[in-house]
Write an enzyme that holds these catalytic residues in place. Sequence first.
Site, PDB file in Angstrom:
ATOM      1  CG  ASP A 168      54.005  73.962  54.261  1.00 44.22           C
ATOM      2  OD1 ASP A 168      55.033  73.996  55.002  1.00 44.22           O
ATOM      3  OD2 ASP A 168      53.891  74.868  53.387  1.00 44.22           O
ATOM      4  CD  GLU A 176      50.660  78.888  57.000  1.00 44.56           C
ATOM      5  OE1 GLU A 176      51.485  78.023  56.553  1.00 44.56           O
ATOM      6  OE2 GLU A 176      51.152  80.035  57.675  1.00 44.56           O
ATOM      7  CD  GLU A 186      58.447  72.576  51.881  1.00 42.97           C
ATOM      8  OE1 GLU A 186      58.521  72.440  50.497  1.00 42.97           O
ATOM      9  OE2 GLU A 186      59.612  72.505  52.701  1.00 42.97           O
ATOM     10  CG  HIS A 210      64.880  77.697  53.906  1.00 40.32           C
ATOM     11  ND1 HIS A 210      64.206  79.003  53.979  1.00 40.32           N
ATOM     12  CD2 HIS A 210      64.016  76.836  54.114  1.00 40.32           C
ATOM     13  CE1 HIS A 210      62.814  78.814  54.151  1.00 40.32           C
ATOM     14  NE2 HIS A 210      62.656  77.411  54.327  1.00 40.32           N
ATOM     15  NE  ARG A 254      64.122  69.095  53.003  1.00 37.85           N
ATOM     16  CZ  ARG A 254      65.034  68.184  53.382  1.00 37.85           C
ATOM     17  NH1 ARG A 254      65.697  67.352  52.685  1.00 37.85           N
ATOM     18  NH2 ARG A 254      65.100  68.195  54.635  1.00 37.85           N
ATOM     19  CG  HIS A 299      67.962  77.062  57.277  1.00 36.74           C
ATOM     20  ND1 HIS A 299      68.378  75.901  57.501  1.00 36.74           N
ATOM     21  CD2 HIS A 299      66.636  77.073  57.318  1.00 36.74           C
ATOM     22  CE1 HIS A 299      67.223  75.143  57.727  1.00 36.74           C
ATOM     23  NE2 HIS A 299      66.102  75.890  57.847  1.00 36.74           N
TER      24      HIS A 299
HETATM   25  C1  UD1 Z   1      62.173  72.436  57.073  1.00 34.64           C
HETATM   26  C2  UD1 Z   1      60.714  72.408  56.456  1.00 34.64           C
HETATM   27  C3  UD1 Z   1      60.433  73.521  55.606  1.00 34.64           C
HETATM   28  C4  UD1 Z   1      60.567  74.650  56.100  1.00 34.64           C
HETATM   29  C5  UD1 Z   1      61.862  74.979  56.710  1.00 34.64           C
HETATM   30  C6  UD1 Z   1      61.748  76.126  57.752  1.00 34.64           C
HETATM   31  C7  UD1 Z   1      60.503  69.956  55.646  1.00 34.64           C
HETATM   32  C8  UD1 Z   1      60.441  68.958  54.747  1.00 34.64           C
HETATM   33  N1  UD1 Z   1      60.956  71.271  55.437  1.00 34.64           N
HETATM   34  O1  UD1 Z   1      63.168  72.403  55.992  1.00 34.64           O
HETATM   35  O2  UD1 Z   1      59.131  73.370  54.757  1.00 34.64           O
HETATM   36  O3  UD1 Z   1      60.341  75.949  55.104  1.00 34.64           O
HETATM   37  O4  UD1 Z   1      62.232  73.769  57.612  1.00 34.64           O
HETATM   38  O5  UD1 Z   1      63.461  76.581  58.029  1.00 34.64           O
HETATM   39  O6  UD1 Z   1      59.724  69.794  56.814  1.00 34.64           O
HETATM   40  N2  UD1 Z   1      69.542  72.362  60.978  1.00 34.64           N
HETATM   41  C9  UD1 Z   1      70.168  72.222  62.351  1.00 34.64           C
HETATM   42  N3  UD1 Z   1      69.625  72.957  63.526  1.00 34.64           N
HETATM   43  C10 UD1 Z   1      68.149  73.695  63.350  1.00 34.64           C
HETATM   44  C11 UD1 Z   1      67.511  73.279  62.248  1.00 34.64           C
HETATM   45  C12 UD1 Z   1      68.169  72.754  61.090  1.00 34.64           C
HETATM   46  O7  UD1 Z   1      71.564  71.915  62.433  1.00 34.64           O
HETATM   47  O8  UD1 Z   1      67.853  73.889  64.298  1.00 34.64           O
HETATM   48  C13 UD1 Z   1      70.126  71.456  60.018  1.00 34.64           C
HETATM   49  C14 UD1 Z   1      70.162  69.975  60.171  1.00 34.64           C
HETATM   50  O9  UD1 Z   1      71.397  69.386  59.480  1.00 34.64           O
HETATM   51  C15 UD1 Z   1      69.101  69.381  59.305  1.00 34.64           C
HETATM   52  C16 UD1 Z   1      69.098  70.615  58.359  1.00 34.64           C
HETATM   53  O10 UD1 Z   1      69.203  71.893  58.791  1.00 34.64           O
HETATM   54  O11 UD1 Z   1      69.273  68.010  58.959  1.00 34.64           O
HETATM   55  C17 UD1 Z   1      67.719  70.580  57.506  1.00 34.64           C
HETATM   56  O12 UD1 Z   1      66.432  70.612  58.333  1.00 34.64           O
HETATM   57  P1  UD1 Z   1      65.293  70.094  57.769  1.00 34.64           P
HETATM   58  O13 UD1 Z   1      64.177  70.043  58.819  1.00 34.64           O
HETATM   59  O14 UD1 Z   1      65.492  68.568  57.298  1.00 34.64           O
HETATM   60  O15 UD1 Z   1      64.658  70.962  56.371  1.00 34.64           O
HETATM   61  P2  UD1 Z   1      64.649  72.635  56.288  1.00 34.64           P
HETATM   62  O16 UD1 Z   1      65.551  72.780  55.099  1.00 34.64           O
HETATM   63  O17 UD1 Z   1      65.184  73.089  57.610  1.00 34.64           O
HETATM   64  N1  UDP Z   2      63.027  83.627  61.045  1.00 36.78           N
HETATM   65  C1  UDP Z   2      63.781  83.837  62.099  1.00 36.78           C
HETATM   66  N2  UDP Z   2      65.091  84.046  62.311  1.00 36.78           N
HETATM   67  C2  UDP Z   2      65.920  83.763  61.133  1.00 36.78           C
HETATM   68  C3  UDP Z   2      65.028  83.721  59.652  1.00 36.78           C
HETATM   69  C4  UDP Z   2      63.801  83.670  59.776  1.00 36.78           C
HETATM   70  O1  UDP Z   2      63.030  84.260  63.387  1.00 36.78           O
HETATM   71  O2  UDP Z   2      66.836  84.095  61.334  1.00 36.78           O
HETATM   72  C5  UDP Z   2      61.645  83.596  60.952  1.00 36.78           C
HETATM   73  C6  UDP Z   2      60.666  84.540  59.987  1.00 36.78           C
HETATM   74  O3  UDP Z   2      60.527  85.565  60.383  1.00 36.78           O
HETATM   75  C7  UDP Z   2      59.604  83.725  59.802  1.00 36.78           C
HETATM   76  C8  UDP Z   2      59.855  82.373  59.906  1.00 36.78           C
HETATM   77  O4  UDP Z   2      61.140  82.325  60.500  1.00 36.78           O
HETATM   78  O5  UDP Z   2      58.522  83.918  60.981  1.00 36.78           O
HETATM   79  C9  UDP Z   2      59.872  81.759  58.570  1.00 36.78           C
HETATM   80  O6  UDP Z   2      60.791  80.633  58.547  1.00 36.78           O
HETATM   81  P1  UDP Z   2      61.442  79.932  57.356  1.00 36.78           P
HETATM   82  O7  UDP Z   2      61.950  80.977  56.267  1.00 36.78           O
HETATM   83  O8  UDP Z   2      62.547  79.078  58.043  1.00 36.78           O
HETATM   84  O9  UDP Z   2      60.464  78.839  56.819  1.00 36.78           O
HETATM   85  P2  UDP Z   2      59.249  78.995  55.841  1.00 36.78           P
HETATM   86  O10 UDP Z   2      58.468  80.099  56.257  1.00 36.78           O
HETATM   87  O11 UDP Z   2      59.946  78.973  54.479  1.00 36.78           O
HETATM   88  O12 UDP Z   2      58.433  77.825  55.924  1.00 36.78           O
END
Ligand code: UD1
Ligand code: UDP
Length: 381
Positions: free
Chosen positions: A98, A120, A134, A210, A212, A243
Site C-alpha cells: 500500500d 498483500e 495507505e 513512523h 504519517r 526510522h
Molecule cells: C513509507 C510508506 C509507508 C510505509 C513506510 C515504511 C508511503 C506514502 N509511505 O513511509 O506506507 O509504512 O514507508 O517505512 O509510501 N528516508 C531516508 N532514507 C531512507 C528512507 C527514508 O532518508 O532509506 C527519509 C527521507 O527523508 C524521506 C522520508 O524518510 O523523504 C520519508 O520517506 P517516505 O517514503 O516518503 O515515507 P515513509 O514515512 O517512510
Molecule cells: N524493520 C527493520 N528494521 C527496523 C525497523 C523495521 O528491518 O529498524 C522491518 C520490520 O521487521 C518489518 C518491516 O521493517 O519487516 C516493517 O517496516 P515499517 O515498519 O517501516 O513499515 P510498515 O510495515 O508499517 O509499512
Amino acid sequence: MSNLRVMSVFGTRPEAIKMAPLVQELSRREGIDSICCVTAQHREMLDSVLRVFSIQPDWDLDIMTPRQTLSTITSKCLTGMDEAIDQLRPDLILVHGDTSTTFAGALSAFYHKVPVGHVEAGLRTYDKYSPYPEEMNRRLVTALADLYFCPTENNRQNLRREGIEKEIFVTGNTVIDALKTTVRKDFTFTTELLNHLPYDSRKVILVTCHRRENYGEPMTQIMTALRRITEDFPEVELVYPVHLSPVVRETAEKYLGNHPRIHLIDPLDADEMHNLIDRCYMVMTDSGGLQEEAPALGKPVLVLRRETERPEAVAAGTVKLAGIEAENIYRMAAEILTTPGIYSAMARAVNPYGDGFACRRIADAILWYFGRGERPADFRG
Ligand code: UD1
Ligand code: UDP
C-alpha cells in the site's frame, strides 16, 4: 514456449522485506524470468534489505529525496517506470501492499496494459485517512489489479464484498516466509548493543513509530507515554530503531533522548530486527509488518494506532490496539508489565498470517494464470 517475464516493483523497506522471498522463489522457478525494478522510494533502508537477501535489481529509479511529498514520489515513480517497462517488457508486474510505489507501479502497469498482481491484497480499515495514504493506495490498486494474493481469508472476504470475484488467492503473508530464513537462536548481532541487552533480567520493549498520520500530536502523545513507562518501571529497557524520516527522528530525539534505559538506534537490517523481536519482551509499534512478525514469534504487541487493517492477531489475543493517547497507551503497557496472566495470555505464538509457503503459492498462481500449471490450494489459517 518462452519464459514468463515477471517484474517485481518495490521501493520501501517493508515492501522489500516482503517481496524478497518472492523474488528468490521466482528466480528459482522454471519457466519464469524474474525481473526486479526498485523505485528506491527509500534509499538506505531499501539497500539494507537488498543486501540481507542478496538481491540485485535490474532497474533502479533512485527517486528518494529528503522530506519527499506524496506527489513527488508518485510522479517520479510514474515517469521512471515508463522507461523500465519499455526496456524490460514484462508479461506481469507485481506490486506489494500500500505504499506510493505500489500505487504508482500498478498505475504505470495499467498505462502500459501489463497485467498487475497485487501481493498483500485485501487489507482494509475503511477509513480513508487512516492509515494515510495507505488505505487509499491499496483500494486504488485493487481497482487496477488483475490477480490478488491475499494473506488471509478475511482479506479475501473484503475484496468479495467490494465485488471482486475472480483471481483471488489466499496465500498467507510472504513475511512469514522471510522470517523462516532470518530468525536463529544463535544469531549474533552486528549492532553490538543488541548482543548485550539484559533480555533475561529486564523487560526489553522494542518500539517503532513512523506513520504519517501519527506525525505531530499523536507522535508526541505516543512518545510521552513511552518515556513515562520507562521512568516508572525500572525493569524496562526500551530499544527504538528510529526510522530515517527527519520528522520522526526529531520527535524521537526530543521526547526520548537522554535516558539511560532508552536506546535510540539507527534502523536495523531486517535479519537483526527479526532476531530482536524474537528476543524482546514485547513490541509497541505503529508498523504494519511488526503486527504480523511479532505474533508469529510469540511476542505481545501494543499497536500505537486508532485502528488496524490486521484484525486477525487481535482476535487471536496477541495484539491489542492501544490508540494514540498517552494515558491509554501508558495504562495498557502498565497492565501487561504488572499482570503476568495478561502477559502470558498474549505471549503465545500464533500464525494467522501464514505458514511460510506464501511465495510458493504465488508463483504457482502466476503460472496457473498464464495457463502453465495447476491452481494452488489456498492457505487456511
Ligand atoms: C513509507 C510508506 C509507508 C510505509 C513506510 C515504511 C508511503 C506514502 N509511505 O513511509 O506506507 O509504512 O514507508 O517505512 O509510501 N528516508 C531516508 N532514507 C531512507 C528512507 C527514508 O532518508 O532509506 C527519509 C527521507 O527523508 C524521506 C522520508 O524518510 O523523504 C520519508 O520517506 P517516505 O517514503 O516518503 O515515507 P515513509 O514515512 O517512510
Ligand atoms: N524493520 C527493520 N528494521 C527496523 C525497523 C523495521 O528491518 O529498524 C522491518 C520490520 O521487521 C518489518 C518491516 O521493517 O519487516 C516493517 O517496516 P515499517 O515498519 O517501516 O513499515 P510498515 O510495515 O508499517 O509499512
